[in-house]
Design an enzyme around this catalytic site. Structure first.
Site, mmCIF file in Angstrom:
data_model
loop_
_atom_site.group_PDB
_atom_site.id
_atom_site.type_symbol
_atom_site.label_atom_id
_atom_site.label_comp_id
_atom_site.label_asym_id
_atom_site.label_seq_id
_atom_site.Cartn_x
_atom_site.Cartn_y
_atom_site.Cartn_z
ATOM 1 C CD GLU A 186 -3.587 -6.343 2.824
ATOM 2 O OE1 GLU A 186 -4.129 -5.166 3.413
ATOM 3 O OE2 GLU A 186 -2.483 -5.686 2.879
ATOM 4 C CD GLU B 8 -3.006 -1.470 1.826
ATOM 5 O OE1 GLU B 8 -3.375 -0.282 2.748
ATOM 6 O OE2 GLU B 8 -4.405 -2.067 1.860
HETATM 7 O O1 AHR Z 1 -5.189 -5.727 6.961
HETATM 8 C C1 AHR Z 1 -5.148 -5.299 7.365
HETATM 9 C C2 AHR Z 1 -4.300 -3.731 7.300
HETATM 10 O O2 AHR Z 1 -6.404 -2.922 6.289
HETATM 11 C C3 AHR Z 1 -3.551 -3.996 6.443
HETATM 12 O O3 AHR Z 1 -1.777 -3.327 7.127
HETATM 13 C C4 AHR Z 1 -3.151 -2.723 5.517
HETATM 14 O O4 AHR Z 1 -2.411 -3.046 3.684
HETATM 15 C C5 AHR Z 1 -5.123 -2.163 4.951
HETATM 16 O O5 AHR Z 1 -5.241 -1.137 4.770
#
Ligand code: AHR
Length: 492
Positions: free
Chosen positions: A296, A173
């Site tokens: 994710e 990110e």
């Molecule tokens: O999964 C929780 C958080 O969500 C992670 O650390 C981040 O990459 C995302 O914003």
């Protein structure tokens, strides 16, 4: 009656088992308490790793595990997590609750844990606050077999030979917690950092560039254009919530049909995201060599009342199970481009498959969907034709069913079907073409309540059962799927 034509002789490509991957971050109680309790713990463990968790994870055949973050990755300095535990420096986990991280779970522990559960490791490196040298040395430490400063340091720390490491992420990110970079700037940073992620010996690393947030198509365009030649995979993050407004978290367990519907509607949005990011990727990579890595995904609700808001601990219900089924069917059906996906997160955080409380452990409804869908691992996606009726609510509508099917190496066909309507069953008729079907069996996950969940007091409240309401005749499989159910059919 929903008519589905299943063309069992038309294969559309391999479903990479890594679509069923997981993510474990130094966040809340995912690593500490969830995976690692330490060798002196009264909780049964193997070299400090929870025995019950290892056994549960082995059963669902986790193919790949991402670590150490998430946002944590871009603040993590791997050298703090090696050597004698008592000498490892502490750090503040600024992203997640401001708690002290003692670094007792580091590179060796992660790679040993992956070996114990039989998963490939996927490590995410630090671009946001780390150096190129630090990243280069981490890869050398893990994978170099010869004599070098890092390989010797590894030996000093008790590991003679190298580990195999296939997957490495260059930042996380980086448009946000990973450095607040613009796509143009990160693309250059990616190229620079990735240059030093070396292949030592026969260890060949699949390099994954930090990808877009949700519908940031500009990010994907720039990364593909400027750095496509240097990457093997490009990531995408998207979380399913009750509302697009981050201040409205909703409850994981207390909801009515409006939030049942909005969550599943938002789960279906993954289809549009995959399609549109993949279309941009097609422009620069028509041969589909670069994987879309959804590293994710999952539901994100308000935390369990009374728990630390920074720990993201949420319960898990039948609604999460349906959301998981929808995601898996989308990923399977896009297996030409989606090469990996990692649920956020494996234990005690967000859409977890396992929850723990001291000695106790429970398997969530999402765990059971992973268990049911493992038959799709590395199987061949089959062609299907059908039109789903709508599931309408409050003037909006989504498909009532979500489906995918595959054939495994032994020739068995599996059809996974989710009926999203919480009050209406779905009559299905699957016309199997291309093979002569001999038998059909089914497994189902459902419950009377939309918010059915497992608790430490009633850990088997919702679990898979044999689905009997399915019949094979004249090469058609027919049956009635109960409302709000996930069904897996096996046709031989
Ligand atoms: O999964 C929780 C958080 O969500 C992670 O650390 C981040 O990459 C995302 O914003």
């Amino acid at each position: 009656m929903i008519k589905i034509i299943l063309n069992a002789d038309v294969k559309k490509g391999k479903i990479n088992k890594n679509i069923y991957g997981h993510f474990s971050e130094h966040l809340g109680r995912c690593i500490y308490e969830g995976i690692w309790v330490g060798e002196d713990s009264s909780i049964p463990n193997v070299k400090g790793f929870r025995t019950d968790v290892i056994e549960a994870l082995k059963k669902i055949k986790i193919p790949i595990l991402r670590w150490p973050g998430g946002c944590f990755a871009d603040e993590y300095h791997w050298m703090d997590g090696i050597g004698a535990k008592e000498n490892r420096p502490c750090m503040i986990n600024t992203h997640w609750g401001g708690v002290v991280e003692n670094n007792h779970f580091g590179t060796h522990e992660f790679l040993e844990f992956c070996e114990l559960i039989g998963a490939e490791p996927y490590i995410c490196g630090n671009v946001g606050s780390g150096t190129v040298q630090e990243m280069q040395q981490w890869v050398e430490y893990i994978t170099f077999d010869g004599k070098s400063p890092m390989a010797d340091l590894r030996r000093t720390n008790g590991k003679e030979g190298p580990w195999s490491l296939k997957y490495f992420g260059v930042g996380n990110e980086n448009w946000g917690c990973g450095g607040n970079m613009r796509a143009e700037y990160y693309a250059d940073q990616y190229r620079r950092y990735a240059t030093y992620v070396r292949n030592f010996g026969d260890n060949k690393i699949y390099k994954i560039a930090g990808g877009a947030s949700v519908d940031d198509y500009h990010w994907t365009e720039v990364l593909m254009r400027e750095a496509g030649k240097q990457m093997d995979g490009l990531s995408l993050h998207y979380y399913t919530r009750v509302s697009k407004d981050w201040s409205v978290r909703g409850s994981a367990t207390e909801f009515e049909e409006n939030e049942w519907f909005s969550v599943l509607q938002n789960a279906f949005y993954m289809e549009e995201l995959v399609n549109r990011h993949a279309t941009i990727m097609d422009k620069y990579d028509p041969e589909k060599k670069i994987g879309l890595i959804v590293d994710e995904w999952g539901t994100w609700f308000g935390v369990e009342p009374g728990t630390n808001p920074g720990f993201l601990y949420q319960q898990n219900t039948l609604r999460d199970a349906l959301a998981a089924g929808v995601h898996f069917n989308i990923f399977n059906n896009h297996c030409d481009r989606v090469q990996m996906a990692n649920i956020a997160q494996m234990i005690n955080v967000l859409q977890a498959v396992i929850l723990t409380e001291g000695q106790k452990m429970l398997l969530t409804p999402t765990y059971h969907v992973f268990d049911m869908y493992k038959v799709h691992h590395d199987a061949q996606l089959l062609s299907m034709e059908y039109e789903s009726p709508d599931y309408a609510f409050g003037g909006d509508k989504i498909p009532r069913i979500s489906v995918s099917s595959s054939q495994d190496k032994d020739g068995k066909i599996h059809v996974s079907i989710c009926n999203l309507n919480p009050s209406q069953g779905a009559d299905v008729d699957i016309d199997i073409r291309g093979v002569a079907a001999q038998s059909c069996a089914g497994t189902i996950l459902t419950a009377n309540e939309m918010n059915a969940k497992n608790t430490f007091e009633a850990p088997n409240n919702i679990t898979t059962k044999v689905f009997k309401n399915i019949f094979l005749a004249n090469n058609h499989v027919a049956g009635k799927l109960p409302p709000k159910s996930v069904v897996m059919l096996e046709i031989i």
